[in-house]
Design an enzyme around this catalytic site. Sequence first.
Site, PDB file in Angstrom:
ATOM      1  N   GLU A 152       0.841  -1.192   0.000  1.00 31.78           N
ATOM      2  CA  GLU A 152       0.000   0.000   0.000  1.00 31.78           C
ATOM      3  C   GLU A 152       0.877   1.244   0.000  1.00 31.78           C
ATOM      4  O   GLU A 152       1.810   1.341   0.778  1.00 31.78           O
ATOM      5  CB  GLU A 152      -0.896  -0.038   1.251  1.00 31.78           C
ATOM      6  CG  GLU A 152      -1.936   1.027   1.270  1.00 31.78           C
ATOM      7  CD  GLU A 152      -2.594   1.211  -0.074  1.00 31.78           C
ATOM      8  OE1 GLU A 152      -3.293   0.315  -0.532  1.00 31.78           O
ATOM      9  OE2 GLU A 152      -2.391   2.278  -0.708  1.00 31.78           O
ATOM     10  N   LEU A 208      -0.417   4.381   0.349  1.00 35.25           N
ATOM     11  CA  LEU A 208      -1.153   5.532   0.873  1.00 35.25           C
ATOM     12  C   LEU A 208      -0.303   6.315   1.866  1.00 35.25           C
ATOM     13  O   LEU A 208       0.533   5.745   2.564  1.00 35.25           O
ATOM     14  CB  LEU A 208      -2.458   5.095   1.545  1.00 35.25           C
ATOM     15  CG  LEU A 208      -2.422   4.274   2.835  1.00 35.25           C
ATOM     16  CD1 LEU A 208      -2.220   5.138   4.073  1.00 35.25           C
ATOM     17  CD2 LEU A 208      -3.711   3.511   2.969  1.00 35.25           C
ATOM     18  N   LYS A 257       8.333  -1.229  -2.741  1.00 35.03           N
ATOM     19  CA  LYS A 257       7.739  -0.479  -1.631  1.00 35.03           C
ATOM     20  C   LYS A 257       8.847   0.123  -0.751  1.00 35.03           C
ATOM     21  O   LYS A 257       8.817   1.318  -0.428  1.00 35.03           O
ATOM     22  CB  LYS A 257       6.846  -1.415  -0.818  1.00 35.03           C
ATOM     23  CG  LYS A 257       6.337  -0.858   0.468  1.00 35.03           C
ATOM     24  CD  LYS A 257       5.304   0.239   0.287  1.00 35.03           C
ATOM     25  CE  LYS A 257       4.957   0.862   1.612  1.00 35.03           C
ATOM     26  NZ  LYS A 257       3.963   1.878   1.567  1.00 35.03           N
ATOM     27  N   CYS A 286       6.631   4.669   8.580  1.00 30.99           N
ATOM     28  CA  CYS A 286       7.261   3.918   7.485  1.00 30.99           C
ATOM     29  C   CYS A 286       8.695   4.289   7.158  1.00 30.99           C
ATOM     30  O   CYS A 286       9.543   3.397   7.015  1.00 30.99           O
ATOM     31  CB  CYS A 286       6.429   4.075   6.220  1.00 30.99           C
ATOM     32  SG  CYS A 286       4.906   3.165   6.310  1.00 30.99           S
TER      33      CYS A 286
END
Length: 469
Positions: free
Chosen positions: A175, A177, A230, A286
């Site tokens: 993801e 986002l 990612k 993150c």
Amino acid sequence: MIENFNIKNICCIGAGYVGGPTMAVIAKHCDHIQVNVVDINKERISLWNDKDLNKLPIYEPGLKEIIKECRNRNLHFSTNVDDEISKADMIFISVNTPTKEKGIGAGQASDLKWVEASARRISENAKGTTIVVEKSTLPVKTAETIKTILESSKKYSKNNLKKEINNFYVLSSPEFLAEGSAINDLENPDRVLIGGDDNDAIIALEKVYLNWVDKKKILRTNLWSSELSKLTANAFLAQRISSINSISSLCEETGADIEEVSKAIGMDKRIGSKFLNSGPGFGGSCFKKDILNLVYLCNFYGLEEVGSYWEKVLELNNWQQKRISKIIISKLFGNLFNKRLAILGFAFKADTNDTRESPAISICKDLLLEGAFLSIYDPKVEINQIQNDLFKNGDDNSRVCVASTIQESVEHADAIIILTEWEEFKKINWDKLVPLMRKPAWLFDTRGIINLQKLISLGINVWTVGKAN
Ligand code: UDX
Ligand code: ADP
């Protein structure tokens, strides 16, 4: 095999910042699919189910509206992890993967204990054919671990005869986002990645996304490319912030203006204008975790030069935070003892209630060490969260108070320190606020969002990131 690859029941393990909004958007666009979000945290689940939508555990613009529309229609939140796994054709793993605190790789590698626990629970409870999708950011090759656990679970009867065929397919669909814009990012993604080696499973997941995402934006890769993309995307984004922050310090020394420099370089199409805002350093769950993970991977594969290259991005980020604390202390005559500082913003960025790795935490801790009294205001972060971030059980927390308005925070303050770029800070009526402060008063704008001329005209000393001060 799943009939015509039509997914009818999705289970998502983990009702956090990724799982919650992602499943809400899937439910909104796929009313033919039942979406069940499960979590072991009872309190979190009951907040997701609270009638008062202002109590949702996550603040994201646009989320409340989707929950209102879909909850109990085709979106459900519960702690019935095993039951929901057993009903699902597709299971997303969206659990937390923090940096390991002890053991091999401590301080760098991701702690996969929750991912492994989820895989084991899937292996014990899934029925028939199940597609398992990694959503959490994971180290490269985690899918292998998940596959191995799932494969070992083919169900056997007591006399070792195969009782039930369990088929698992593992895909990676990370993801991208960003918090604060999660719903918009999910509804209008730049791209959606699906990594995997089984064409049918990929098609099944692609079909879910196609309910609202343009096919051209769906990118198929192998599993490892998807996982590594990612980590790399986050490392590149964080690198941009460290790069611009490094230049902000040079601007302050030379008289160049970081806003002008950002604009000038951003107009070069090869560089692009986004992610060039200098600030107090990046936070969030993150960037730091993923770069540490990348560094660990590089070192694991003997690529120490590559590891230390990326490590510098983190070092610069820590340096920027410390640099700002030191500037505040030195401008306030090197003495904060019993000075009252108004901290405006505690979240790691605007439009979220998340404080994970927020630069506010380390800056506030530095100021407290110097004896300051902090009056903290953030429009979305709860008091308990601020206390937990700054203190351990038993610590003296009497020098921090959490204000419920900007005005309350600023009253009698010697300085205001803007740490998060909340919209309401851009609209402050300084004519009303400045008289409430003790003089000589300071404003430290670590986000570069305040009209300094106005404050100077009111007799306030100002410091702002990346400008000659
Ligand atoms: C990030 C990635 O953007 C997202 O794609 C990924 O899925 C998760 O990690 P997030 O951490 O939610 O998202 O927020 P982001 O907008 O990337 O901001 C991260 C940090 O960088 C914040 O502290 C923010 O204030 C800071 N930042 C961002 C800057 O200091 N300057 C900028 O120009 C942009
Ligand atoms: P992220 O930002 O990646 O979404 P969060 O910490 O916000 O991370 O959310 C992860 C969620 O996953 C937490 O609510 C946690 O309770 C949940 N979780 C962790 N392990 C399990 C598990 N084995 N089963 C169900 N839920 C889990």
